[in-house]
Enzyme design. Structure first.
Site, PDB file in Angstrom:
ATOM      1  N   GLU A  34     -11.409   4.283  -1.146  1.00 39.03           N
ATOM      2  CA  GLU A  34     -11.805   4.628   0.225  1.00 39.03           C
ATOM      3  C   GLU A  34     -12.679   5.881   0.257  1.00 39.03           C
ATOM      4  O   GLU A  34     -12.376   6.877  -0.362  1.00 39.03           O
ATOM      5  CB  GLU A  34     -10.577   4.825   1.135  1.00 39.03           C
ATOM      6  CG  GLU A  34      -9.465   5.684   0.593  1.00 39.03           C
ATOM      7  CD  GLU A  34      -8.365   4.868  -0.082  1.00 39.03           C
ATOM      8  OE1 GLU A  34      -8.679   3.851  -0.708  1.00 39.03           O
ATOM      9  OE2 GLU A  34      -7.219   5.283  -0.021  1.00 39.03           O
TER      10      GLU A  34
ATOM     11  N   ASP B  64       0.841  -1.198   0.000  1.00 37.78           N
ATOM     12  CA  ASP B  64       0.000   0.000   0.000  1.00 37.78           C
ATOM     13  C   ASP B  64       0.874   1.245   0.000  1.00 37.78           C
ATOM     14  O   ASP B  64       0.531   2.262   0.614  1.00 37.78           O
ATOM     15  CB  ASP B  64      -0.906  -0.033   1.241  1.00 37.78           C
ATOM     16  CG  ASP B  64      -2.012   1.011   1.194  1.00 37.78           C
ATOM     17  OD1 ASP B  64      -2.481   1.427   2.269  1.00 37.78           O
ATOM     18  OD2 ASP B  64      -2.395   1.424   0.063  1.00 37.78           O
TER      19      ASP B  64
ATOM     20  N   ASP C 201      -3.269  -3.018  -2.319  1.00 34.95           N
ATOM     21  CA  ASP C 201      -4.321  -2.012  -2.385  1.00 34.95           C
ATOM     22  C   ASP C 201      -4.205  -1.224  -3.700  1.00 34.95           C
ATOM     23  O   ASP C 201      -3.152  -1.217  -4.349  1.00 34.95           O
ATOM     24  CB  ASP C 201      -4.208  -1.047  -1.189  1.00 34.95           C
ATOM     25  CG  ASP C 201      -5.400  -0.116  -1.083  1.00 34.95           C
ATOM     26  OD1 ASP C 201      -5.246   0.991  -0.537  1.00 34.95           O
ATOM     27  OD2 ASP C 201      -6.510  -0.482  -1.557  1.00 34.95           O
ATOM     28  N   ASN C 202      -5.288  -0.578  -4.098  1.00 27.84           N
ATOM     29  CA  ASN C 202      -5.282   0.394  -5.206  1.00 27.84           C
ATOM     30  C   ASN C 202      -4.909  -0.182  -6.561  1.00 27.84           C
ATOM     31  O   ASN C 202      -4.305   0.500  -7.396  1.00 27.84           O
ATOM     32  CB  ASN C 202      -4.316   1.548  -4.895  1.00 27.84           C
ATOM     33  CG  ASN C 202      -4.576   2.151  -3.548  1.00 27.84           C
ATOM     34  OD1 ASN C 202      -3.735   2.077  -2.663  1.00 27.84           O
ATOM     35  ND2 ASN C 202      -5.744   2.728  -3.346  1.00 27.84           N
TER      36      ASN C 202
ATOM     37  N   LYS D  63       2.291   2.770  -6.316  1.00 31.77           N
ATOM     38  CA  LYS D  63       1.906   1.829  -7.385  1.00 31.77           C
ATOM     39  C   LYS D  63       3.085   1.403  -8.249  1.00 31.77           C
ATOM     40  O   LYS D  63       3.193   0.250  -8.640  1.00 31.77           O
ATOM     41  CB  LYS D  63       0.789   2.442  -8.219  1.00 31.77           C
ATOM     42  CG  LYS D  63       1.160   3.764  -8.904  1.00 31.77           C
ATOM     43  CD  LYS D  63      -0.061   4.440  -9.487  1.00 31.77           C
ATOM     44  CE  LYS D  63       0.285   5.791 -10.086  1.00 31.77           C
ATOM     45  NZ  LYS D  63       1.167   5.693 -11.257  1.00 31.77           N
TER      46      LYS D  63
HETATM   47  O1  LIG Z   1      -0.217   6.799  -3.048  1.00 29.63           O
HETATM   48  C1  LIG Z   1      -0.937   6.004  -2.447  1.00 29.63           C
HETATM   49  N1  LIG Z   1      -0.381   5.059  -1.652  1.00 29.63           N
HETATM   50  C2  LIG Z   1      -1.145   4.146  -0.982  1.00 29.63           C
HETATM   51  N2  LIG Z   1      -2.486   4.116  -1.034  1.00 29.63           N
HETATM   52  C3  LIG Z   1      -3.119   5.084  -1.800  1.00 29.63           C
HETATM   53  C4  LIG Z   1      -4.534   5.090  -1.843  1.00 29.63           C
HETATM   54  O2  LIG Z   1      -5.219   4.147  -1.103  1.00 29.63           O
HETATM   55  C5  LIG Z   1      -5.187   6.042  -2.622  1.00 29.63           C
HETATM   56  F1  LIG Z   1      -6.536   6.021  -2.635  1.00 29.63           F
HETATM   57  C6  LIG Z   1      -4.477   6.990  -3.367  1.00 29.63           C
HETATM   58  C7  LIG Z   1      -5.196   7.985  -4.201  1.00 29.63           C
HETATM   59  C8  LIG Z   1      -4.821   9.319  -4.144  1.00 29.63           C
HETATM   60  C9  LIG Z   1      -5.483  10.261  -4.911  1.00 29.63           C
HETATM   61  C10 LIG Z   1      -6.548   9.862  -5.726  1.00 29.63           C
HETATM   62  F2  LIG Z   1      -7.207  10.790  -6.456  1.00 29.63           F
HETATM   63  C11 LIG Z   1      -6.919   8.530  -5.799  1.00 29.63           C
HETATM   64  C12 LIG Z   1      -6.247   7.586  -5.029  1.00 29.63           C
HETATM   65  C13 LIG Z   1      -3.075   6.998  -3.319  1.00 29.63           C
HETATM   66  C14 LIG Z   1      -2.394   6.045  -2.538  1.00 29.63           C
HETATM   67 MG   LIG Z   2      -3.962   2.570  -0.525  1.00 29.89          MG
END
Ligand SMILES: O=c1[nH]cnc2c(O)c(F)c(-c3ccc(F)cc3)cc12
Ligand SMILES: [Mg+2]
Length: 214
Positions: A199, A141, A169-170, A144
């Site tokens: 989330e 997490d 995740d993601n 990416k």
């Molecule tokens: O960089 C990340 N590291 C770990 N988890 C993340 C995440 O759960 C996100 F939703 C997002 C996220 C941030 C901005 C958005 F518009 C959508 C998802 C980023 C991360």
């Molecule tokens: Mg995440």
């Protein structure tokens, strides 16, 4: 001086959660992120999927890549058996400072080792520095673009055994297409997608669970 979002998140925990009660810490963060300020915790919906994977696996050794404010760290650690250990790596020092206090508020310091630094630096040190033999669960997490190189590094460092689980995740949002292709195509993994939502939003996201076959 202006507070940061992680600082305000910590404030919400200290104001609304009961010391030593991990579930109240999780609830306080979810309420804050749903009603006050969005933050990139795995959240309540994907968090339930995370809980079920952890509970079913009953892991003795867990590695979390990406601590942020410690939300999933607390979720996971609160489900671990008595002598199990969770090592969590966080690259950002400001996030690490907040996570340390969130973990302390939950009373889970004894189960969690928070390390500030990069996964690339610390994965190769897992065995010598933490006395880790094998990893039962890795919760990915962090970032990416690091999912795939870090997976290969975990393999090359001999940290995965038959049955080790990677939970990422993601995989849809922000998305990690190269990682998904790798674990879904590789004969060394049995992969499964758990569809969910980003989330605290209605956007699609999900967790990819990949069992290492040895
Ligand atoms: O960089 C990340 N590291 C770990 N988890 C993340 C995440 O759960 C996100 F939703 C997002 C996220 C941030 C901005 C958005 F518009 C959508 C998802 C980023 C991360
Ligand atoms: Mg995440």
């Amino acid at each position: 001086t202006q507070s940061t979002r992680p600082q305000r998140l910590l404030g919400a925990v200290q104001k609304n959660a009961t010391r030593g009660d991990p579930r109240s810490v999780v609830k306080a963060i979810d309420e804050f992120c749903r009603h006050k300020e969005w933050a990139m915790n795995v959240g309540d919906e994907k968090g339930c999927i995370l809980d079920s994977v952890v509970s079913e696996l009953n892991p003795a050794t867990v590695l979390e890549l990406g601590t942020y404010c410690g939300y999933s760290t607390v979720r996971i650690a609160s489900l671990l058996p008595p002598h199990a250990k969770l090592i969590t790596l966080e690259f950002n020092p400001d996030y690490a400072k907040i996570a340390c206090q969130v973990i302390a508020w939950a009373g889970l310091e004894d189960k969690i080792q928070l390390v500030e630094g990069s996964s690339a630096e610390w994965i190769p040190k897992m065995k010598e520095h933490f006395g880790v033999k094998m990893l039962d669960l890795v919760f990915m997490d962090h970032w990416k673009d690091d999912y795939l190189p870090d997976t290969k590094l975990l393999e090359d460092c001999g940290l995965l055994r038959k049955g080790s689980v990677l939970l990422a995740d993601n995989v849809i949002c922000p998305g990690s297409p190269d990682y998904l292709k790798y674990v879904r195509r590789s004969p060394r993994y049995k992969s499964q997608y758990f569809r969910s939502h980003l989330e605290y939003t209605k956007a699609e996201d999900g967790l990819e669970k990949s069992v290492f076959l040895g």
